[in-house]
Design a protein around this motif. Structure first.
Motif, PDB file in Angstrom:
ATOM      1  N   ALA A 196      -4.083  -8.369   3.089  1.00  0.00           N
ATOM      2  CA  ALA A 196      -4.157  -9.632   2.544  1.00  0.00           C
ATOM      3  C   ALA A 196      -2.961  -9.950   1.622  1.00  0.00           C
ATOM      4  O   ALA A 196      -2.391  -8.918   1.013  1.00  0.00           O
ATOM      5  CB  ALA A 196      -5.418  -9.697   1.702  1.00  0.00           C
ATOM      6  N   ASP A 197      -2.717 -11.086   1.952  1.00  0.00           N
ATOM      7  CA  ASP A 197      -1.343 -11.508   1.157  1.00  0.00           C
ATOM      8  C   ASP A 197      -0.159 -10.620   1.107  1.00  0.00           C
ATOM      9  O   ASP A 197       0.170 -10.505   0.094  1.00  0.00           O
ATOM     10  CB  ASP A 197      -1.682 -11.921  -0.192  1.00  0.00           C
ATOM     11  CG  ASP A 197      -2.781 -12.876  -0.450  1.00  0.00           C
ATOM     12  OD1 ASP A 197      -2.987 -13.871   0.448  1.00  0.00           O
ATOM     13  OD2 ASP A 197      -3.863 -12.872  -1.276  1.00  0.00           O
ATOM     14  N   GLY A 198       0.360 -10.177   2.315  1.00  0.00           N
ATOM     15  CA  GLY A 198       1.256  -9.218   2.157  1.00  0.00           C
ATOM     16  C   GLY A 198       1.039  -7.941   1.654  1.00  0.00           C
ATOM     17  O   GLY A 198       1.963  -7.101   1.527  1.00  0.00           O
ATOM     18  N   THR A 199      -0.227  -7.576   1.562  1.00  0.00           N
ATOM     19  CA  THR A 199      -0.277  -6.295   0.976  1.00  0.00           C
ATOM     20  C   THR A 199      -1.423  -5.288   1.734  1.00  0.00           C
ATOM     21  O   THR A 199      -2.602  -5.991   2.458  1.00  0.00           O
ATOM     22  CB  THR A 199      -1.196  -6.212  -0.496  1.00  0.00           C
ATOM     23  OG1 THR A 199      -0.070  -6.948  -1.391  1.00  0.00           O
ATOM     24  CG2 THR A 199      -1.421  -5.022  -1.010  1.00  0.00           C
ATOM     25  N   ILE A 200      -1.289  -4.180   2.217  1.00  0.00           N
ATOM     26  CA  ILE A 200      -1.916  -3.232   2.729  1.00  0.00           C
ATOM     27  C   ILE A 200      -2.571  -2.478   1.668  1.00  0.00           C
ATOM     28  O   ILE A 200      -2.042  -1.957   0.976  1.00  0.00           O
ATOM     29  CB  ILE A 200      -1.291  -2.546   4.048  1.00  0.00           C
ATOM     30  CG1 ILE A 200      -0.482  -3.241   5.071  1.00  0.00           C
ATOM     31  CG2 ILE A 200      -1.984  -1.398   4.530  1.00  0.00           C
ATOM     32  CD1 ILE A 200       0.318  -2.586   5.948  1.00  0.00           C
ATOM     33  N   ASN A 201      -4.075  -2.313   1.971  1.00  0.00           N
ATOM     34  CA  ASN A 201      -4.946  -1.591   1.088  1.00  0.00           C
ATOM     35  C   ASN A 201      -5.733  -0.579   1.778  1.00  0.00           C
ATOM     36  O   ASN A 201      -6.389  -0.911   2.985  1.00  0.00           O
ATOM     37  CB  ASN A 201      -6.049  -2.488   0.380  1.00  0.00           C
ATOM     38  CG  ASN A 201      -6.591  -1.716  -0.708  1.00  0.00           C
ATOM     39  OD1 ASN A 201      -6.356  -1.022  -1.426  1.00  0.00           O
ATOM     40  ND2 ASN A 201      -7.742  -2.032  -0.645  1.00  0.00           N
ATOM     41  N   LEU A 202      -5.568   0.667   1.547  1.00  0.00           N
ATOM     42  CA  LEU A 202      -6.341   1.857   2.048  1.00  0.00           C
ATOM     43  C   LEU A 202      -6.691   3.019   0.992  1.00  0.00           C
ATOM     44  O   LEU A 202      -6.109   3.027   0.072  1.00  0.00           O
ATOM     45  CB  LEU A 202      -5.728   2.276   3.420  1.00  0.00           C
ATOM     46  CG  LEU A 202      -4.229   3.018   2.968  1.00  0.00           C
ATOM     47  CD1 LEU A 202      -4.289   4.441   2.803  1.00  0.00           C
ATOM     48  CD2 LEU A 202      -3.413   2.466   4.098  1.00  0.00           C
ATOM     49  N   ASP A 203      -7.804   3.670   1.429  1.00  0.00           N
ATOM     50  CA  ASP A 203      -8.031   4.870   0.775  1.00  0.00           C
ATOM     51  C   ASP A 203      -7.696   6.166   1.592  1.00  0.00           C
ATOM     52  O   ASP A 203      -7.940   5.797   2.690  1.00  0.00           O
ATOM     53  CB  ASP A 203      -9.654   4.794   0.395  1.00  0.00           C
ATOM     54  CG  ASP A 203     -10.249   4.027  -0.711  1.00  0.00           C
ATOM     55  OD1 ASP A 203      -9.208   3.463  -1.257  1.00  0.00           O
ATOM     56  OD2 ASP A 203     -11.167   3.547  -0.533  1.00  0.00           O
ATOM     57  N   CYS A 204      -7.412   7.209   0.848  1.00  0.00           N
ATOM     58  CA  CYS A 204      -7.031   8.239   1.572  1.00  0.00           C
ATOM     59  C   CYS A 204      -7.134   9.634   0.549  1.00  0.00           C
ATOM     60  O   CYS A 204      -7.017   9.629  -0.621  1.00  0.00           O
ATOM     61  CB  CYS A 204      -5.657   8.238   1.953  1.00  0.00           C
ATOM     62  SG  CYS A 204      -4.046   7.914   0.872  1.00  0.00           S
ATOM     63  N   THR A 205      -7.179  10.767   1.218  1.00  0.00           N
ATOM     64  CA  THR A 205      -7.013  11.926   0.668  1.00  0.00           C
ATOM     65  C   THR A 205      -5.441  12.124  -0.139  1.00  0.00           C
ATOM     66  O   THR A 205      -4.699  11.400   0.640  1.00  0.00           O
ATOM     67  CB  THR A 205      -7.668  13.213   1.297  1.00  0.00           C
ATOM     68  OG1 THR A 205      -6.601  13.244   2.372  1.00  0.00           O
ATOM     69  CG2 THR A 205      -9.006  12.759   1.775  1.00  0.00           C
ATOM     70  N   ASP A 206      -5.317  13.251  -1.088  1.00  0.00           N
ATOM     71  CA  ASP A 206      -4.034  13.794  -1.120  1.00  0.00           C
ATOM     72  C   ASP A 206      -3.012  14.038   0.046  1.00  0.00           C
ATOM     73  O   ASP A 206      -2.035  13.803   0.243  1.00  0.00           O
ATOM     74  CB  ASP A 206      -4.040  14.675  -2.275  1.00  0.00           C
ATOM     75  CG  ASP A 206      -4.341  14.392  -3.520  1.00  0.00           C
ATOM     76  OD1 ASP A 206      -4.128  13.029  -3.905  1.00  0.00           O
ATOM     77  OD2 ASP A 206      -5.066  14.885  -4.336  1.00  0.00           O
TER      78      ASP A 206
END
Length: 136
Positions: free
Chosen positions: A58-68
């Motif tokens: 969205a709006d030039g931003t990638i968002n994700l969840d991840c482990t270390d």
């Protein structure tokens, strides 16, 4: 946009680019790409208890969840994609893992290449996996 899933790498990259373009045209909040649950069985080192990998744009931003461990792999990928940079890391107390926000100032095709690389190398998915556009 007429299709909402893809399996082979070329089709997946096209799906990401089309999803991002459709998102921009609609002016929605975000577009979400999620790995098909059946593809998870072939993933190396992916903990099924953490849920299905997904990436939002969205709006030039990638968002994700991840482990270390996935975060370390993601950081390694950024050297190959210098236009992408981590803007923010959040570690919610109530969950394991890290929420990552990455600036993505690039065209939809380049973003699509990056997303596919993240799914493959950070999450350890095989060459052939199915991804869905689940929210647009």
């Amino acid at each position: 946009m007429t299709r909402f899933d893809a399996v082979d790498p070329t089709a997946r990259r096209k799906l990401y680019a089309e999803g991002i373009q459709a998102h921009r045209e609609r002016g929605g909040g975000f577009v979400t790409f999620e790995v098909d649950e059946e593809s998870l069985a072939a993933a190396e080192g992916l903990d099924p208890e953490l849920g299905t990998p997904w990436i939002q744009f969205a709006d030039g931003t990638i968002n994700l969840d991840c482990t270390d461990a996935e975060l370390e792999a993601l950081k390694g990928l950024l050297s190959e994609y210098p236009v992408f940079k981590i803007d923010e890391l959040n570690r919610p107390e109530e969950t394991e893992g890290v929420n990552v926000r990455i600036s993505a100032k690039a065209d939809p095709n380049r973003i699509g290449q990056f997303l596919d690389t993240v799914f493959r190398r950070a999450y350890g998915l095989p060459e052939e996996f199915r991804v869905w556009v689940v929210d647009l």
